[in-house]
Design an enzyme around this catalytic site. Structure first.
Site, PDB file in Angstrom:
ATOM      1  N   CYS A  98     -13.239   9.171  25.563  1.00  0.00           N
ATOM      2  CA  CYS A  98     -13.903  10.291  26.242  1.00  0.00           C
ATOM      3  C   CYS A  98     -15.418  10.253  26.072  1.00  0.00           C
ATOM      4  O   CYS A  98     -16.152  10.691  26.955  1.00  0.00           O
ATOM      5  CB  CYS A  98     -13.402  11.627  25.681  1.00  0.00           C
ATOM      6  SG  CYS A  98     -11.741  12.038  26.215  1.00  0.00           S
TER       7      CYS A  98
ATOM      8  N   CYS B 255      -7.087  14.652  24.989  1.00  0.00           N
ATOM      9  CA  CYS B 255      -8.248  14.732  25.870  1.00  0.00           C
ATOM     10  C   CYS B 255      -8.418  13.437  26.648  1.00  0.00           C
ATOM     11  O   CYS B 255      -8.745  13.450  27.831  1.00  0.00           O
ATOM     12  CB  CYS B 255      -9.516  15.060  25.090  1.00  0.00           C
ATOM     13  SG  CYS B 255      -9.904  13.906  23.776  1.00  0.00           S
TER      14      CYS B 255
ATOM     15  N   GLU C 154     -15.611  12.360  14.569  1.00  0.00           N
ATOM     16  CA  GLU C 154     -15.805  11.801  15.913  1.00  0.00           C
ATOM     17  C   GLU C 154     -17.256  11.884  16.348  1.00  0.00           C
ATOM     18  O   GLU C 154     -17.570  12.304  17.463  1.00  0.00           O
ATOM     19  CB  GLU C 154     -14.926  12.582  16.907  1.00  0.00           C
ATOM     20  CG  GLU C 154     -13.515  12.799  16.403  1.00  0.00           C
ATOM     21  CD  GLU C 154     -12.700  13.777  17.246  1.00  0.00           C
ATOM     22  OE1 GLU C 154     -13.252  14.378  18.172  1.00  0.00           O
ATOM     23  OE2 GLU C 154     -11.491  13.919  16.978  1.00  0.00           O
TER      24      GLU C 154
ATOM     25  N   GLU D 223     -14.864   7.048  20.839  1.00  0.00           N
ATOM     26  CA  GLU D 223     -13.807   7.676  21.620  1.00  0.00           C
ATOM     27  C   GLU D 223     -13.926   7.318  23.098  1.00  0.00           C
ATOM     28  O   GLU D 223     -15.023   7.260  23.657  1.00  0.00           O
ATOM     29  CB  GLU D 223     -13.926   9.201  21.445  1.00  0.00           C
ATOM     30  CG  GLU D 223     -12.779   9.954  22.061  1.00  0.00           C
ATOM     31  CD  GLU D 223     -12.846  11.458  21.795  1.00  0.00           C
ATOM     32  OE1 GLU D 223     -13.640  11.877  20.926  1.00  0.00           O
ATOM     33  OE2 GLU D 223     -12.108  12.196  22.457  1.00  0.00           O
TER      34      GLU D 223
END
Lengths: 647, 647
Positions: free
Chosen positions: A334, A412, A316, A332
């Site tokens: 997030c 998350c 990631e 991602e």
């Protein structure tokens, strides 16, 4: 450094936008109640998270082993943060009682010295603060503090804030350069920005110093994380950390010396957000320069056109300059939220509107893509090109899902999307002592006091339709309104109370003087669809074009355009027609329609021929593109952002 | 089923080819002496392998802990196999004494019951045969048996063969469906094909039955490997096996029921090689059908134009139909060696020459690409498109190396290339009771007896230059010569002793009757460079073309064509000129020269602009392509196989 921009009180902002309103509504209607069930293991078809149960055990209300991932507590904290913003946004009256009960439980789970972490309290009390690389203790504390600050700001209640302070006080005692203190810092950054927030609401400078300590200590030699790893010899929580590298957590050298966006993308963004905060609070030019270098490296070399970051599905993380593969990337949700956080803070300390171009890009594309319209399915990973059948388990593509997923056990992104949408107002407005800044063109109302003037603002944006924004201001006295002129504005017309204003932006903002009384501002940014190309360093996009209109990246979906989207070519100057919004999508955003050709190799056709002579067959096709952020809301299928060009 | 093709005795084949001769020579000159140093930890700049030392400890000649990977013993076995073939090929006189000594050591390391594995004998004697998923015991035994058979065939000496038999006898006692036997089978297939080889030299049918048992038992319910994993609960040797899936080792269902090429590519090829052997030995149509289905799935849907297999860098495995990414793939050198092994066996049991089209594709491209011209650097992974700076550590690209590497500690590919080159003759010639088959056009000599006739063959191939092959046969009696007509032959002219022969191939072979005396055969396959396209299922190659001449895939390298190869476009009908071979390459293979254009986006140029308007700038360029197999022999740089087409 000059005075900085601040956020407006979220209690005084209301979102009325036709697109974002749809998503913001989902926070109170869907996300918060759904997550509550998840936290309580009340969903039958979902793996238990044990989240509330863990707190009950830690509080002594239940017996048992603590279960779930080591940072499972953060689920509850992010839920509470969303709840707090929702209360501030006027939609959470019914949530406050529940939140207060949960906060009581959290209080009971806290140890007398302020320690608060259900994993270590229950399962490994002798191992507190011994595995900063993987243990996520400081990360978890950071989310707790963020939630506590938000709840205090929304309700004025101090209980949760006091829990957070007690925990922060402990952290200040445990970590530092003093005698008997650990010279550690978090494996996953987050505590730093949370401590700055805590300082801002409490005025307690120890928290600011502690945040600064964590940033200063990080990556120094001898390297604390490296020593910890070597001492342990093997990973304790995450087997994939067998071959840990310090760049992964930006601990390879002190942050102030760093030049590039590296490692785990979310960690980088959270760290940089705190660095920008500290640069502002301490007027620290070196730290600000480091932020600037990392930001520039990221936005000039390592970011997708969708505002996504993190090219590597494995770990990631960022990779290297111009390495931006379109189908195997992580990007991602997030991490793009992190781009919003970092960009907002850079704008705050520089007064430069251009940071909001990237905040907008991340928000309108990758962040919103993270959630479906119904508000119950999520993408962690946001590729720019998807062939569903290639997303296979246990392979290099296993991180890429061709359809949004239900809320996962280790989750998350969904609560992060929740808290971001619930606090969306913070990205729309800012203020300094002279006036208000309009950073995003999202229909909403806001009111605030600037010196002695009270300003009530009503913004009606049709940016995504016709590029226009209407702003009404009722002001009790004089003040400024600073309007960001976005990068995609081909020409900007601004009319204030019937008088045309010459646009002369400073640091990307057009300043308008507001007199007492009613002011009507009409903006036309002249936004038309346009084909964008990439720098030639980006090998993945060579000879290709992506379609944007304003901040929105558009994409082709299988639904309108059939399978084998990779066969499609367009002319460099293909003209684009704006047509009716796709029926099942929201926000009244036009579809973009244009011509292309499909090129297929007849020389290797059929089931049993993989390669053959080149014999191209061409067919003219009509194409329809929809906003990338809303892809995969109408069933599974291929998707493509970067179109091949006929050259 | 009809009579099968057999291999010729390697002792009676000599390679004289201008291209392959260069590589074959490296086996005795470089690979074998270099590997001997590695086995003995005599290289200063290399991690120790502990290989010989482990055998010494097991033999009681030294004290200590056994070190290295669990299957480290196979390094020695593959070395011995290469040595055996080299002796057979007439280049290993000086090696036999050394080999005999090492074989003595192996004999001493063998336990009284026949058990032979330095890891388990020394470090984990109570854990023998308890971790078939990861422990590689049967895999290691398989390589030992292959080496022993090769050494026996090369030298006639029985000592090593007897060690192998004793070990195989133990395996036959331990594994099976009888009372007290384990119903296990290997996590990594290899023992099966080795047992068939052992049966063929010893005539002992128990070995054939045991190979059959392993194939029949595999993937049955209840699943042995699954039960083993569940019993252990965690991986013992390879942390990455935390989430093991049975498809990885083709144990998800019985091989005879399998339809697709799945899982770890080398395991699949080794398993299928044994399946084809067994199908032939036992006249087993069901097993043959399964081989056929897997082969077809692989060659019709899951193979690179270079004969590479294994699209996923993660877990070195097959993915799904048409998923053939060009820069992130694995395409392990060993897996393409496996294609050669499987293809050879399929041709042997079907008498169909078309399997050799793929053997040739794998050999001429991916297998040879695995080693540099100097014979001292190796690729495990063989992408079709490389940008060196994107090959970063700890990311999704960490498996891809932009330059060949020195021999690694855990090294399957280098010795596998060694044994393949040393035994290259087995892929060139085959025979049945009526005559000889010519499967590859690699200059060489061979002699053999067919019935009462002795045939001496001298092949001089200029296939890669002018598409021609000259064959001289001296025969003491009548016989057949069966010549494979390759897929790329646009027209085949065949002249035998001055008389033109009409080409009427059967199962891909043109049969020529050889009379006693001297026969001169002249073949012209009419091979010209051609642009190849992929099936439209292969999204990665849509709108692209790859250049081939005969079996060779060509590529662009940075050396001749500059950086940013992804900017290059060619016309569908671009004409190709054959020009002088690149100076530093070998085999006198022409360079291919043609025109293209470079297309760059001026709208997003410079250091600080990642995206911008599309403003294409075009420039005509002269391009030069070299054989893919020899890329990266002249320094680090970009490489590209699939060219973008102007459509």
């Amino acid at each position: 450094m000059k005075k900085h921009l601040k956020q407006l009180d979220l209690k005084r902002i209301r979102i009325t936008d036709s697109l974002f309103g749809e998503y913001v509504n989902k926070v109170s209607e869907k996300i918060i109640p759904h997550q509550w069930k998840i936290l309580n293991d009340q969903l039958e078809d979902s793996e238990p998270t044990y989240c509330i149960r863990n707190f009950r055990i830690a509080a002594g209300e239940e017996k048992g082993e603590r279960k779930g991932v080591v940072f499972q507590d953060t689920d509850l904290y992010k839920w509470l943060e969303s709840v707090a913003y929702t209360i501030a946004g006027g939609r959470g009256e019914n949530l406050e009682e529940l939140a207060d009960e949960v906060i009581d439980l959290i209080g009971k789970a806290q140890e007398p010295d302020g320690y608060l972490n259900t994993y270590f309290s229950i399962n490994a009390p002798t191992k507190k603060w011994t595995n900063l690389v993987e243990g996520h203790e400081l990360y978890t504390a950071g989310h707790m503090i963020e939630a506590a600050v938000a709840y205090y700001q929304a309700t004025g209640k101090e209980k949760f804030l006091n829990i957070a302070r007690k925990n922060a006080d402990l952290i200040c005692r445990v970590f530092g350069t003093g005698e008997g203190q650990k010279r550690g810092y978090p494996g996953h950054q987050e505590i730093e920005l949370a401590l700055v927030k805590l300082y801002r609401v409490t005025g307690e400078r120890a928290y600011l110093h502690q945040a600064e300590y964590f940033i200063r200590e990080r990556g120094r030699n001898p390297n604390y994380l490296q020593a910890e790893i070597e001492g342990r010899g093997h990973p304790e929580f995450f087997p994939e950390f067998e071959r840990y590298d310090l760049e992964y957590s930006q601990a390879h050298k002190p942050p102030v010396e760093q030049d590039e966006a590296v490692g785990h993308a979310v960690r980088e963004m959270y760290m940089c957000s705190a660095m920008a905060d500290l640069a502002g609070e301490n007027d620290d030019q070196q730290l600000k320069d480091a932020c600037q270098r990392i930001w520039n490296n990221m936005t000039d070399r390592r970011m997708y056109i969708t505002g996504g970051i993190g090219s590597s599905g494995f770990r990631e993380r960022f990779t290297t300059d111009y390495d931006l593969p379109n189908s195997t990337n992580y990007s991602e949700t997030c991490a793009s939220i992190g781009v919003m956080m970092f960009g907002q803070r850079m704008a705050a300390i520089t007064g430069d509107a251009s940071y909001y171009d990237y905040v907008e890009k991340a928000l309108y594309n990758t962040v919103i893509a993270g959630i479906n319209i119904a508000g119950d399915r999520y993408f962690y990973v946001n590729p720019l090109e998807v062939v569903p059948e290639f997303c296979t388990e246990h392979t290099y593509m296993e991180h890429v899902k061709p359809v949004r997923q239900k809320w996962f056990g280790v989750a998350c992104c969904p609560p992060n999307v929740g808290r971001t949408l619930a606090s969306l107002g913070q990205y729309i407005y800012a203020e300094d002592e002279y006036g208000v800044y309009i950073n995003q063109f999202i229909s909403s109302t806001a009111d605030t006091e600037v010196r002695e003037s009270r300003l009530k603002i009503k913004m009606n944006s049709t940016l995504l339709q016709d590029g226009k924004v209407q702003i009404e201001v009722q002001s009790s006295g004089p003040g400024n309104l600073n309007i960001r002129i976005p990068w995609y504005s081909e020409k900007c017309e601004c009319v204030q109370n019937g008088i045309s204003i010459e646009i002369q932006p400073e640091k990307g903002y057009q300043r308008l003087s507001i007199s007492p009384g009613d002011t009507y501002i009409s903006l036309d940014f002249h936004v038309s669809p346009r084909w964008m190309g990439a720098n030639n360093g980006v090998r993945a996009d060579a000879g290709k074009a992506a379609l944007m209109k304003g901040p929105l990246v558009y994409c082709l979906e299988e639904k309108e355009n059939g399978r084998y989207l990779s066969e499609i070519f367009i002319e460099e100057n293909t003209s684009i027609e704006e047509t009716a919004p796709a029926e099942e999508l929201v926000g009244n955003v036009p579809t973009l329609s244009y011509k292309g050709i499909r090129v297929r190799n007849k020389g290797a056709a059929g089931e049993n021929q993989l390669y053959g002579n080149v014999e191209l067959e061409k067919e003219e096709v009509s194409l329809q593109a929809v906003p990338y952020c809303m892809w995969n809301n109408r069933g599974e299928g291929e998707m493509l952002v970067w179109h091949k060009l006929r050259v």
